[in-house]
Design an enzyme around this catalytic site. Structure first.
Site, PDB file in Angstrom:
ATOM      1  N   LYS A  34      50.075  38.605  35.678  1.00 24.50           N
ATOM      2  CA  LYS A  34      49.144  37.508  35.486  1.00 24.50           C
ATOM      3  C   LYS A  34      48.105  37.753  34.018  1.00 24.50           C
ATOM      4  O   LYS A  34      48.353  38.971  34.090  1.00 24.50           O
ATOM      5  CB  LYS A  34      48.061  36.732  36.690  1.00 24.50           C
ATOM      6  CG  LYS A  34      47.554  37.875  37.228  1.00 24.50           C
ATOM      7  CD  LYS A  34      46.654  37.654  38.531  1.00 24.50           C
ATOM      8  CE  LYS A  34      46.043  38.862  39.010  1.00 24.50           C
ATOM      9  NZ  LYS A  34      45.604  38.944  40.449  1.00 24.50           N
ATOM     10  N   ARG A 129      38.832  32.691  49.957  1.00 24.78           N
ATOM     11  CA  ARG A 129      38.980  32.123  48.589  1.00 24.78           C
ATOM     12  C   ARG A 129      40.194  30.766  48.589  1.00 24.78           C
ATOM     13  O   ARG A 129      39.633  29.691  48.799  1.00 24.78           O
ATOM     14  CB  ARG A 129      39.056  33.261  47.576  1.00 24.78           C
ATOM     15  CG  ARG A 129      38.848  33.074  46.193  1.00 24.78           C
ATOM     16  CD  ARG A 129      39.037  34.416  45.603  1.00 24.78           C
ATOM     17  NE  ARG A 129      40.448  34.938  45.489  1.00 24.78           N
ATOM     18  CZ  ARG A 129      40.908  35.928  44.894  1.00 24.78           C
ATOM     19  NH1 ARG A 129      40.070  36.661  44.130  1.00 24.78           N
ATOM     20  NH2 ARG A 129      42.323  36.339  44.872  1.00 24.78           N
ATOM     21  N   TYR A 251      21.122  48.953  18.735  1.00 23.43           N
ATOM     22  CA  TYR A 251      20.224  47.926  18.972  1.00 23.43           C
ATOM     23  C   TYR A 251      19.220  48.055  20.120  1.00 23.43           C
ATOM     24  O   TYR A 251      19.689  48.707  21.207  1.00 23.43           O
ATOM     25  CB  TYR A 251      21.034  46.563  19.522  1.00 23.43           C
ATOM     26  CG  TYR A 251      21.485  45.630  18.321  1.00 23.43           C
ATOM     27  CD1 TYR A 251      20.802  45.202  17.398  1.00 23.43           C
ATOM     28  CD2 TYR A 251      23.217  45.891  18.528  1.00 23.43           C
ATOM     29  CE1 TYR A 251      21.633  44.577  16.161  1.00 23.43           C
ATOM     30  CE2 TYR A 251      23.580  45.218  17.167  1.00 23.43           C
ATOM     31  CZ  TYR A 251      22.955  44.584  16.303  1.00 23.43           C
ATOM     32  OH  TYR A 251      23.475  43.940  15.156  1.00 23.43           O
ATOM     33  N   MET A 303      28.860  44.778  18.481  1.00 18.47           N
ATOM     34  CA  MET A 303      29.955  43.899  18.558  1.00 18.47           C
ATOM     35  C   MET A 303      31.223  44.663  17.906  1.00 18.47           C
ATOM     36  O   MET A 303      32.250  44.539  18.526  1.00 18.47           O
ATOM     37  CB  MET A 303      29.717  42.528  17.646  1.00 18.47           C
ATOM     38  CG  MET A 303      30.730  41.652  17.652  1.00 18.47           C
ATOM     39  SD  MET A 303      30.734  40.303  16.773  1.00 18.47           S
ATOM     40  CE  MET A 303      29.325  39.269  17.645  1.00 18.47           C
TER      41      MET A 303
HETATM   42  C1  LIG Z   1      46.341  40.035  41.077  1.00 24.10           C
HETATM   43  C2  LIG Z   1      47.036  39.670  42.417  1.00 24.10           C
HETATM   44  C3  LIG Z   1      47.643  40.834  42.888  1.00 24.10           C
HETATM   45  C4  LIG Z   1      47.845  42.232  42.232  1.00 24.10           C
HETATM   46  O1  LIG Z   1      46.566  42.926  42.597  1.00 24.10           O
HETATM   47  P1  LIG Z   1      46.482  44.513  42.106  1.00 24.10           P
HETATM   48  O2  LIG Z   1      45.175  44.903  42.793  1.00 24.10           O
HETATM   49  O3  LIG Z   1      46.495  44.410  40.798  1.00 24.10           O
HETATM   50  O4  LIG Z   1      47.843  45.249  42.628  1.00 24.10           O
HETATM   51  C5  LIG Z   1      48.448  40.931  44.163  1.00 24.10           C
HETATM   52  N1  LIG Z   1      48.433  39.619  44.750  1.00 24.10           N
HETATM   53  C6  LIG Z   1      47.404  38.330  44.291  1.00 24.10           C
HETATM   54  C7  LIG Z   1      47.575  37.023  45.092  1.00 24.10           C
HETATM   55  C8  LIG Z   1      46.845  38.646  43.284  1.00 24.10           C
HETATM   56  O5  LIG Z   1      46.064  37.418  42.772  1.00 24.10           O
END
Ligand SMILES: *Cc1c(COP(=O)(O)O)cnc(C)c1O
Length: 363
Positions: A34, A129, A251, A303
């Site tokens: 993702k 969640r 800054y 930046m």
């Molecule tokens: C992002 C995610 C993972 C991977 O988690 P890592 O800690 O990066 O291994 C696994 N399952 C779900 C549902 C996720 O959203």
């Protein structure tokens, strides 16, 4: 051109997948990609992960792009379908999907998908969640099991504390109690659980951060786990200057030289993805390598630039190579100094940073 560049090492991805296989030998692997493969670029990452058993992500446009590019691996949509047209696309493009709510169950039951769907029902094991509680899971299973719109049904959960002190004992027990007697396959483990809790491996594991070469565990370095950094972010010094005692830098002047000192200006700032909150006070700096030598940031990150102490590297000059993270300096260490996690650094790599792809030592 500004001298900042990211390098993505495909050989490291392969090596990291081998670590996952070695640690979870009986399980199939959903490679989590993702967020544009955690900032590494999905189109770069996927060709090197074709030996994974599937890909897991949550942006439908990314999944469809992979299909249109000819990818035929199983793909799991981690948050399921956001609306009915997306559900139709899951069927059309052969995407497995998570179902985490009664709304999504209703969407499936009232749909006329082109093909029956492969579904992973998500149990809420304590993250609060997404996912069903025990009774809701039972109801969803009884609605969907054997339904004409369902090709296969499996279970999933995501641990809130696989990397932390409480661990997964409570969540794992809840999952086992809720799924008792269901006789369905399951996917539970993220990277931290893959490493710490073999009992959670089940039929599929879901590694993300491990594949990118960072450690999911606060008490173990990536190197000690055998992981290799995939992304290395480098730049160069574009100016050096001598400070007199009392001179301030950046800054807000948050760092003041206590004695005469030499500093370097690096072409890298928060618009490149470097964390703005990385500390550069007298007490706390953020680690950085100059020509391979460790030093620290001073002053606030701006930046397009940040400033480093050149005391440990007297030979450094304009043009000297700077490693912000990656090879030789783990993103985990930089993230910890900046009060965040490596995930955030990697995902935040900005589009303006040019990327070179290498495969081990050969380009
Ligand atoms: C992002 C995610 C993972 C991977 O988690 P890592 O800690 O990066 O291994 C696994 N399952 C779900 C549902 C996720 O959203």
């Amino acid at each position: 051109m500004r001298p900042i560049r990211a390098t993505i090492d495909l050989a490291a991805v392969r090596a990291n997948l081998a670590v996952v296989r070695a640690r979870a030998p009986g399980a199939r692997v959903w490679a989590v990609c993702k967020a544009n493969a955690y900032g590494h670029g999905l189109a770069r990452f996927v060709p090197v992960i074709l030996t994974a058993d599937g890909l897991a992500l949550l942006e439908i446009e990314s999944a469809i792009a992979l299909r249109q590019a000819g990818n035929t691996q199983p793909i799991l949509m981690l948050e399921g379908a956001f609306d009915a047209p997306e559900l139709a696309d899951c069927a059309k493009y052969n995407l497995s999907l998570v179902v985490h709510s009664h709304e999504q169950v209703r969407m499936i039951v009232s749909a006329r998908p082109a093909k029956p769907l492969s579904v992973f029902l998500k149990f809420n094991s304590g993250m609060n969640r997404l996912g069903f509680h025990a009774a809701g899971l039972r109801a969803a299973v009884s609605t969907l099991q054997g339904h004409a719109n369902i090709a296969s049904l499996a279970l999933m959960t995501h641990f809130a504390d696989a990397d932390g002190e409480p661990g997964v004992a409570d969540a794992f027990a809840r999952f086992n109690a809720a799924s008792a007697g269901m006789n369905l396959r399951a996917t539970l483990a993220n990277s931290a659980a893959i490493l710490r809790y073999p009992q959670t491996h089940r039929e599929w594991v879901r590694p993300g951060i491990m594949l990118y070469g960072c450690s999911p565990l606060p008490d173990q370095t990536a190197e000690s786990i055998g992981l290799q950094p995939v992304m290395t972010l480098k730049s160069r010094l574009i100016a050096v200057r001598d400070l007199a005692a009392g001179d301030r830098v950046g800054y807000g002047g948050t760092f003041a030289a206590e004695r005469p000192m030499r500093v370097g200006v690096v072409a890298c700032g928060y618009a490149d993805g470097y964390p703005r909150h990385a500390p550069g006070t007298r007490e706390h700096g953020t680690p950085v390598l100059i020509d391979g030598v460790r030093t620290r940031t001073v002053g606030r990150v701006s930046m397009d630039m940040l400033i480093v102490d050149l005391a440990p590297v007297p030979a450094a000059n304009v043009g000297s190579e700077v490693t912000l993270w990656g090879e030789g300096l783990s993103a985990d260490e930089v993230a910890t100094a900046a009060g965040t996690v490596s995930y955030e650094l990697l995902c935040a790599l900005a589009a303006r940073v040019p990327v070179d792809v290498i495969d081990g030592n050969s380009t």
